[in-house]
Design an enzyme around this catalytic site. Structure first.
Site, PDB file in Angstrom:
ATOM      1  N   GLY A 132      -4.185  -4.236  -4.537  1.00 51.56           N
ATOM      2  CA  GLY A 132      -5.159  -2.837  -4.669  1.00 51.56           C
ATOM      3  C   GLY A 132      -4.546  -1.808  -5.242  1.00 51.56           C
ATOM      4  CG  HIS A 133      -1.443  -1.709  -7.529  1.00 48.70           C
ATOM      5  ND1 HIS A 133      -0.489  -2.616  -8.471  1.00 48.70           N
ATOM      6  CD2 HIS A 133      -1.001  -2.133  -6.367  1.00 48.70           C
ATOM      7  CE1 HIS A 133       0.359  -2.932  -7.794  1.00 48.70           C
ATOM      8  NE2 HIS A 133       0.056  -2.892  -6.512  1.00 48.70           N
TER       9      HIS A 133
ATOM     10  CB  THR B  36      -6.746 -10.230   0.666  1.00 47.95           C
ATOM     11  OG1 THR B  36      -5.894 -11.305  -0.122  1.00 47.95           O
ATOM     12  CG2 THR B  36      -5.710  -9.092   1.106  1.00 47.95           C
TER      13      THR B  36
ATOM     14  CG  ASP C 178      -1.698  -1.131   1.255  1.00 47.45           C
ATOM     15  OD1 ASP C 178      -2.316  -1.591   0.462  1.00 47.45           O
ATOM     16  OD2 ASP C 178      -1.791  -1.818   2.378  1.00 47.45           O
TER      17      ASP C 178
ATOM     18  CE  LYS D 233       2.982  -2.164  -4.543  1.00 45.84           C
ATOM     19  NZ  LYS D 233       2.817  -1.922  -2.906  1.00 45.84           N
TER      20      LYS D 233
ATOM     21  CD  GLN E 148       0.669  -8.289  -2.744  1.00 46.51           C
ATOM     22  OE1 GLN E 148       1.678  -8.971  -3.565  1.00 46.51           O
ATOM     23  NE2 GLN E 148      -0.479  -8.237  -2.946  1.00 46.51           N
TER      24      GLN E 148
ATOM     25  CB  SER F 230       3.664  11.086  -3.690  1.00 52.39           C
ATOM     26  OG  SER F 230       2.192  11.086  -4.234  1.00 52.39           O
ATOM     27  CB  VAL F 231       2.592  16.417  -2.358  1.00 56.76           C
ATOM     28  CG1 VAL F 231       4.085  16.840  -1.959  1.00 56.76           C
ATOM     29  CG2 VAL F 231       2.414  17.234  -3.731  1.00 56.76           C
TER      30      VAL F 231
HETATM   31  P1  IMP Z   1      -2.566 -12.755   1.412  1.00 54.46           P
HETATM   32  O1  IMP Z   1      -1.466 -12.372   0.364  1.00 54.46           O
HETATM   33  O2  IMP Z   1      -4.045 -12.406   0.884  1.00 54.46           O
HETATM   34  O3  IMP Z   1      -2.719 -14.258   1.686  1.00 54.46           O
HETATM   35  O4  IMP Z   1      -2.430 -11.953   2.705  1.00 54.46           O
HETATM   36  C1  IMP Z   1      -1.343 -12.344   3.416  1.00 54.46           C
HETATM   37  C2  IMP Z   1      -0.806 -10.957   4.312  1.00 54.46           C
HETATM   38  O5  IMP Z   1      -0.403  -9.777   3.368  1.00 54.46           O
HETATM   39  C3  IMP Z   1      -2.021 -10.381   4.930  1.00 54.46           C
HETATM   40  O6  IMP Z   1      -1.417  -9.462   6.051  1.00 54.46           O
HETATM   41  C4  IMP Z   1      -2.422  -9.215   3.819  1.00 54.46           C
HETATM   42  O7  IMP Z   1      -3.057  -8.081   4.694  1.00 54.46           O
HETATM   43  C5  IMP Z   1      -1.102  -8.877   3.335  1.00 54.46           C
HETATM   44  N1  IMP Z   1      -1.475  -8.341   2.027  1.00 54.46           N
HETATM   45  C6  IMP Z   1      -1.702  -8.981   0.790  1.00 54.46           C
HETATM   46  N2  IMP Z   1      -1.735  -8.169  -0.169  1.00 54.46           N
HETATM   47  C7  IMP Z   1      -1.420  -7.085   0.142  1.00 54.46           C
HETATM   48  C8  IMP Z   1      -1.621  -5.815  -0.487  1.00 54.46           C
HETATM   49  O8  IMP Z   1      -1.521  -5.526  -1.679  1.00 54.46           O
HETATM   50  N3  IMP Z   1      -1.225  -4.463   0.429  1.00 54.46           N
HETATM   51  C9  IMP Z   1      -1.032  -4.699   1.638  1.00 54.46           C
HETATM   52  N4  IMP Z   1      -1.030  -5.868   2.214  1.00 54.46           N
HETATM   53  C10 IMP Z   1      -1.259  -6.894   1.577  1.00 54.46           C
END
Ligand code: IMP
Length: 421
Positions: free
Chosen positions: A40-41, A129, A13, A16, A222, A410-411
């Site tokens: 989630g971009h 997730t 988060d 990116k 991630q 980034s602002v």
């Molecule tokens: P999973 O990849 O859905 O199995 O989640 C594993 C861990 O990674 C959990 O703590 C999620 O909240 C975290 N996670 C997975 N994808 C993202 C992302 O895109 N942004 C932030 N955290 C993520």
């Protein structure tokens, strides 16, 4: 072939999506190399907000190829919804999106397995997730996976049924009470697969190899601290989110990598379970959460917030070989009377400046350096030179400690709210 990499350096988060979108005009091909719809971009332009989960963030630019690489896991249902969402923008998906034949598919039962596994863990759950990411990568490494290329075979449904039936047995192992309507989930899945087949499936490593004269940007998902090897295991995702993951997730060689852009927030956030040394439980954390609108773009869950952790950031810079840094959401810190940065950890009675094996060790406490805050509204500032003095001091300190230049600040969420150096 030269490829620039763009990666998150924290727990995801970092922003990116916004930066890929901003940089896309300089590239011909944008290629996602790992993760799946757990990402989630978020992109904001022309007063509209889009969230991409699987599609690379260059998709809104004309005449660019967006490639979903072999390292990505794809849920056809989610991908088709994404495609529908962006159709309004007049994007010719069939001309600009390519999918690697070697990417693995997330089946409905992968999602159910994810939920069953998490439920069975109780308070030790990962905080996944629940998009089926872990079980899909497990099938990949266990050599049972279902690859996109398989869909070209007439017998693909036999393979599907075989894997689904195996999953149904595995779900029983968890002994949890889960309600699901598999028939309905399958209907949706099969419909989406039919849609997916309208997109070109390619041998993506060959495609990139042949794109010798093209400029390629590899987009990570991630963040480095969620890397399956180097993250805060077991509270991580199931792929290599670090630079090496771009090589295996796209089939590019290490010597084809040019710049490594590392993206970080001016503070830190984390969604899901796991250690987070600089986490705040006070009004400063509440303010970050509120001003930064810190809610997961995929799950809507509130993100945990805390000060910048320089020990972890330095580690991520090293593991990735970061050559240029980009600092995001700097505007969120405007109006804080002070800004803290964790420079060391107090660990088992010693001051250390490296990431220990177990970050959740109870004796681990951050050691902070305090900076004066700034009150200016950064969203109104249009050049690096006009940044407040206290923020400049903060930036210079970070660059000195990390030994990497910060080239973008980034602002604000909009494409336009980006300062280049
Ligand atoms: P999973 O990849 O859905 O199995 O989640 C594993 C861990 O990674 C959990 O703590 C999620 O909240 C975290 N996670 C997975 N994808 C993202 C992302 O895109 N942004 C932030 N955290 C993520």
């Amino acid at each position: 072939m030269k490829v620039d990499l763009l990666l998150g350096l924290q727990w995801g988060d970092e922003g990116k999506g916004k930066i890929v979108d901003v940089l896309t005009s300089k590239y011909d091909i944008i290629a996602r190399f790992q993760g799946g719809p757990n990402a989630g971009h978020t992109l904001v332009f022309n007063n509209k907000k889009y969230v991409l989960h699987t599609i690379p963030s260059g998709i809104f630019h004309k005449n660019k190829i967006n490639l979903i690489g072999n390292g990505v896991v794809i849920d056809p249902v989610i991908l088709c919804k994404e495609i529908l969402n962006i159709r309004n923008e007049n994007i010719k998906i069939s001309e600009t999106l390519l999918i690697s034949k070697k990417a693995h598919l997330i089946l409905p039962t992968h999602r159910i397995l994810d939920a069953a596994s998490e439920m069975s863990k109780g308070k030790n759950k990962i905080g996944s997730t629940l998009k089926g990411i872990g079980p899909t990568y497990m099938d990949k490494t266990g050599r049972n996976g279902f690859r996109v290329g398989e869909l070209e075979s007439k017998k693909w449904k036999d393979k599907y049924v075989e894997l689904r039936d195996k999953h149904i047995e595995l779900i029983k192992f968890f002994k949890v009470n889960l309600n699901f309507n598999l028939k309905k989930l399958e209907e949706e899945f099969f419909q989406s697969v039919d849609e997916l087949k309208k997109i070109d499936f390619v041998d993506s490593e060959n495609f990139l190899f042949e794109a010798n004269d093209k400029k390629i940007l590899a987009e990570g998902a991630q963040g480095s601290l969620l890397d399956i090897d180097f993250g805060t295991y077991p509270y991580v995702t199931s792929s290599n989110t670090t630079a090496a993951g771009a090589c295996t997730g796209l089939g590019i060689s290490p010597n084809s990598v040019n710049q490594v852009f590392g993206i970080f927030k001016a503070y830190t956030t984390r969604v899901g379970s796991g250690p987070f040394p600089t986490e705040l439980f006070d009004s400063y954390g509440e303010r970050m959460s509120k001003v930064g609108n810190e809610f997961g773009a995929t799950t809507g869950r509130p993100r945990r917030c805390g000060w910048l952790d320089l020990v972890a950031l330095k580690y991520a810079c090293r593991v990735n070989g970061v050559s240029k840094l980009m600092m995001m959401k700097t505007d969120v810190l405007s109006g804080f009377d002070k800004v803290l940065v964790c420079t060391n950890y107090n660990y088992k009675g010693k001051i250390i400046n490296y990431l220990p094996y177990d970050l959740s060790e109870s004796s681990l406490k951050p050691v902070y350096k305090e900076f004066k805050g700034w009150s200016e509204d950064l969203r109104q500032i249009d050049s690096f030179e006009n940044l407040p003095e206290n923020l400049n001091y903060y930036i210079k300190f970070l660059e000195k400690e990390l030994e990497v230049p910060i080239v973008i600040v980034s602002v604000g969420p909009d494409r336009k709210e980006t300062l280049f150096r």
